[in-house]
Design a protein around this motif. Sequence first.
Motif, short mmCIF file in Angstrom:
data_model
loop_
_atom_site.label_atom_id
_atom_site.label_comp_id
_atom_site.label_asym_id
_atom_site.label_seq_id
_atom_site.Cartn_x
_atom_site.Cartn_y
_atom_site.Cartn_z
N GLY A 45 0.81 -1.21 0.00
CA GLY A 45 0.00 0.00 0.00
C GLY A 45 0.84 1.26 0.00
O GLY A 45 0.53 2.23 -0.70
N PHE A 46 1.92 1.26 0.74
CA PHE A 46 2.82 2.41 0.78
C PHE A 46 3.46 2.64 -0.58
O PHE A 46 3.55 3.78 -1.07
N VAL A 48 2.31 1.67 -3.50
CA VAL A 48 1.27 2.14 -4.43
C VAL A 48 0.98 3.62 -4.19
O VAL A 48 0.83 4.39 -5.15
N PHE A 49 0.92 4.05 -2.95
CA PHE A 49 0.65 5.44 -2.62
C PHE A 49 1.75 6.36 -3.16
O PHE A 49 1.47 7.39 -3.78
N VAL A 50 3.00 5.98 -2.95
CA VAL A 50 4.11 6.79 -3.45
C VAL A 50 4.10 6.81 -4.97
O VAL A 50 4.33 7.86 -5.60
N LEU A 52 1.45 6.51 -6.86
CA LEU A 52 0.33 7.37 -7.24
C LEU A 52 0.71 8.85 -7.13
O LEU A 52 0.38 9.64 -8.01
N LEU A 53 1.41 9.22 -6.09
CA LEU A 53 1.88 10.60 -5.96
C LEU A 53 2.81 10.98 -7.11
O LEU A 53 2.73 12.08 -7.66
#
Length: 62
Positions: A45-46, A48-50, A52-53
């Motif tokens: 999840g981390f 994927v979040f980075v 996405l940013l």
Amino acid sequence: MFSQGQFTFAIFFVIAFIAVMIFSYRKDIKLHRKYYKGSIFILIGFIVFVGLLFVLKKVLHP
């Protein structure tokens, strides 16, 4: 830039540090499996979040 002694010490330190980390991880692997079950999803999840940013930054600021 570095003297021969400093370079030798750095190489020895890196090898020793990695060896101690591997030994410590292997020693505690049963505890890791018991208490940190499912933590891989937090890592994914981390990431994927980075990602996405990063994508949003590229899309919004051409």
